[in-house]
Design a protein around this motif. Structure first.
Motif, PDB file in Angstrom:
ATOM      1  N   LEU A   9     -67.685  16.005 -52.789  1.00  0.00           N
ATOM      2  CA  LEU A   9     -68.443  16.142 -53.340  1.00  0.00           C
ATOM      3  C   LEU A   9     -67.713  15.952 -55.252  1.00  0.00           C
ATOM      4  N   GLY A  10     -67.180  17.602 -55.165  1.00  0.00           N
ATOM      5  CA  GLY A  10     -66.387  17.959 -56.716  1.00  0.00           C
ATOM      6  C   GLY A  10     -65.410  17.056 -56.761  1.00  0.00           C
ATOM      7  N   ILE A  11     -64.576  16.951 -55.581  1.00  0.00           N
ATOM      8  CA  ILE A  11     -62.685  15.454 -56.150  1.00  0.00           C
ATOM      9  C   ILE A  11     -63.472  14.322 -56.407  1.00  0.00           C
ATOM     10  N   LEU A  12     -64.636  14.064 -55.911  1.00  0.00           N
ATOM     11  CA  LEU A  12     -64.812  12.839 -55.875  1.00  0.00           C
ATOM     12  C   LEU A  12     -65.695  12.490 -58.075  1.00  0.00           C
ATOM     13  N   GLY A  13     -66.661  14.316 -58.252  1.00  0.00           N
ATOM     14  CA  GLY A  13     -66.652  13.818 -60.153  1.00  0.00           C
ATOM     15  C   GLY A  13     -65.517  13.843 -60.505  1.00  0.00           C
ATOM     16  N   LEU A  14     -64.460  14.771 -60.066  1.00  0.00           N
ATOM     17  CA  LEU A  14     -63.248  15.242 -60.438  1.00  0.00           C
ATOM     18  C   LEU A  14     -62.519  13.757 -61.030  1.00  0.00           C
ATOM     19  N   ILE A  15     -62.940  12.429 -60.336  1.00  0.00           N
ATOM     20  CA  ILE A  15     -61.525  12.033 -59.993  1.00  0.00           C
ATOM     21  C   ILE A  15     -62.459  10.009 -61.237  1.00  0.00           C
ATOM     22  N   LEU A  16     -64.045  11.199 -61.165  1.00  0.00           N
ATOM     23  CA  LEU A  16     -65.153   9.709 -62.031  1.00  0.00           C
ATOM     24  C   LEU A  16     -64.924  10.384 -63.280  1.00  0.00           C
ATOM     25  N   ILE A  17     -64.833  11.808 -63.391  1.00  0.00           N
ATOM     26  CA  ILE A  17     -64.577  11.867 -65.152  1.00  0.00           C
ATOM     27  C   ILE A  17     -63.122  12.054 -65.199  1.00  0.00           C
ATOM     28  N   ALA A  18     -62.109  11.806 -64.771  1.00  0.00           N
ATOM     29  CA  ALA A  18     -60.666  10.756 -64.921  1.00  0.00           C
ATOM     30  C   ALA A  18     -60.264   9.633 -65.210  1.00  0.00           C
ATOM     31  N   PHE A  19     -60.894   9.163 -64.398  1.00  0.00           N
ATOM     32  CA  PHE A  19     -60.629   7.612 -65.182  1.00  0.00           C
ATOM     33  C   PHE A  19     -62.117   7.582 -66.216  1.00  0.00           C
ATOM     34  N   GLY A  20     -62.904   8.048 -66.863  1.00  0.00           N
ATOM     35  CA  GLY A  20     -63.499   8.420 -68.011  1.00  0.00           C
ATOM     36  C   GLY A  20     -62.614   8.406 -68.798  1.00  0.00           C
ATOM     37  N   TRP A  21     -61.395   9.153 -68.978  1.00  0.00           N
ATOM     38  CA  TRP A  21     -60.721  10.083 -69.513  1.00  0.00           C
ATOM     39  C   TRP A  21     -59.640   8.908 -69.903  1.00  0.00           C
ATOM     40  N   ILE A  22     -58.987   8.517 -68.998  1.00  0.00           N
ATOM     41  CA  ILE A  22     -57.795   8.001 -68.701  1.00  0.00           C
ATOM     42  C   ILE A  22     -57.414   7.125 -70.372  1.00  0.00           C
ATOM     43  N   PRO A  23     -58.937   5.642 -69.805  1.00  0.00           N
ATOM     44  CA  PRO A  23     -58.522   4.806 -70.984  1.00  0.00           C
ATOM     45  C   PRO A  23     -59.059   5.301 -72.144  1.00  0.00           C
ATOM     46  N   GLU A  24     -59.766   6.066 -72.143  1.00  0.00           N
ATOM     47  CA  GLU A  24     -59.833   6.670 -73.922  1.00  0.00           C
ATOM     48  C   GLU A  24     -58.554   7.332 -73.866  1.00  0.00           C
ATOM     49  N   THR A  25     -58.255   7.954 -74.255  1.00  0.00           N
ATOM     50  CA  THR A  25     -56.042   8.289 -73.847  1.00  0.00           C
ATOM     51  C   THR A  25     -55.720   7.567 -73.949  1.00  0.00           C
ATOM     52  N   LEU A  26     -55.327   6.510 -73.635  1.00  0.00           N
ATOM     53  CA  LEU A  26     -54.314   5.058 -73.166  1.00  0.00           C
ATOM     54  C   LEU A  26     -55.023   5.045 -74.803  1.00  0.00           C
ATOM     55  N   GLU A  27     -56.072   5.150 -75.014  1.00  0.00           N
ATOM     56  CA  GLU A  27     -56.218   4.026 -75.802  1.00  0.00           C
ATOM     57  C   GLU A  27     -55.930   4.953 -77.280  1.00  0.00           C
ATOM     58  N   ILE A  28     -55.931   5.517 -77.115  1.00  0.00           N
ATOM     59  CA  ILE A  28     -55.356   6.969 -78.314  1.00  0.00           C
ATOM     60  C   ILE A  28     -54.106   6.291 -79.174  1.00  0.00           C
ATOM     61  N   ILE A  29     -53.180   7.074 -77.263  1.00  0.00           N
ATOM     62  CA  ILE A  29     -52.119   6.440 -77.408  1.00  0.00           C
ATOM     63  C   ILE A  29     -51.565   5.450 -78.159  1.00  0.00           C
ATOM     64  N   LYS A  30     -51.861   4.014 -77.284  1.00  0.00           N
ATOM     65  CA  LYS A  30     -52.059   3.264 -78.575  1.00  0.00           C
ATOM     66  C   LYS A  30     -52.097   2.451 -79.360  1.00  0.00           C
ATOM     67  N   LYS A  31     -53.321   2.885 -79.664  1.00  0.00           N
ATOM     68  CA  LYS A  31     -53.669   3.127 -81.824  1.00  0.00           C
ATOM     69  C   LYS A  31     -52.591   4.116 -82.144  1.00  0.00           C
ATOM     70  N   LYS A  32     -52.439   5.137 -81.193  1.00  0.00           N
ATOM     71  CA  LYS A  32     -51.483   6.424 -82.590  1.00  0.00           C
ATOM     72  C   LYS A  32     -53.004   6.435 -83.539  1.00  0.00           C
ATOM     73  N   LYS A  33     -54.006   6.763 -82.851  1.00  0.00           N
ATOM     74  CA  LYS A  33     -54.841   6.857 -84.461  1.00  0.00           C
ATOM     75  C   LYS A  33     -56.512   7.685 -82.986  1.00  0.00           C
ATOM     76  N   ASN A  34     -56.668   8.675 -83.520  1.00  0.00           N
ATOM     77  CA  ASN A  34     -57.776   9.600 -82.763  1.00  0.00           C
ATOM     78  C   ASN A  34     -58.949   9.039 -83.473  1.00  0.00           C
ATOM     79  N   ASN A  35     -59.995   8.580 -83.316  1.00  0.00           N
ATOM     80  CA  ASN A  35     -61.313   8.576 -84.040  1.00  0.00           C
ATOM     81  C   ASN A  35     -62.290   9.519 -84.645  1.00  0.00           C
ATOM     82  N   LEU A  36     -61.845  10.042 -83.167  1.00  0.00           N
ATOM     83  CA  LEU A  36     -63.138  11.216 -82.826  1.00  0.00           C
ATOM     84  C   LEU A  36     -63.065  13.066 -83.948  1.00  0.00           C
ATOM     85  N   ASN A  37     -64.472  13.415 -84.254  1.00  0.00           N
ATOM     86  CA  ASN A  37     -63.699  14.238 -84.786  1.00  0.00           C
ATOM     87  C   ASN A  37     -63.432  15.299 -84.995  1.00  0.00           C
ATOM     88  N   LEU A  38     -62.482  15.848 -85.366  1.00  0.00           N
ATOM     89  CA  LEU A  38     -61.188  17.289 -85.509  1.00  0.00           C
ATOM     90  C   LEU A  38     -61.853  18.414 -84.523  1.00  0.00           C
TER      91      LEU A  38
END
Length: 84
Positions: A9-38
């Protein structure tokens, strides 16, 4: 036996969270811009690092991996935020 199943169950949670973070981080890298608050980026990165240290102390592999991954992803986001 119960501990093994709960670890899955812990590993499943890890995978689900990773799947949430990866697209966001790739978007930041692709656009070279992070819109989140510093402040959010800094607090999240530091919080993740603190949890990595704690997880190492309690020797919990799932939380070491999860928080290590969170620290890496938030660190990448923070670099792009500061870099502007």
């Amino acid at each position: 036996m119960v501990i093994e199943y709960i670890s899955y169950l812990g590993i499943l949670g890890l995978i689900l969270i990773a799947f949430g973070w990866i697209p966001e981080t790739l978007e930041i890298i692709k656009k070279k811009k992070n819109n989140l608050n510093l402040k959010f980026n800094v607090l999240y990165a530091l919080g993740s690092l603190a949890l990595v240290i704690y997880a190492i102390h309690i020797q919990n592999l799932v939380f070491i991996l999860l928080n290590g991954f969170a620290f890496l992803m938030s660190g990448i986001g923070l670099l792009y935020k500061v870099k502007k």
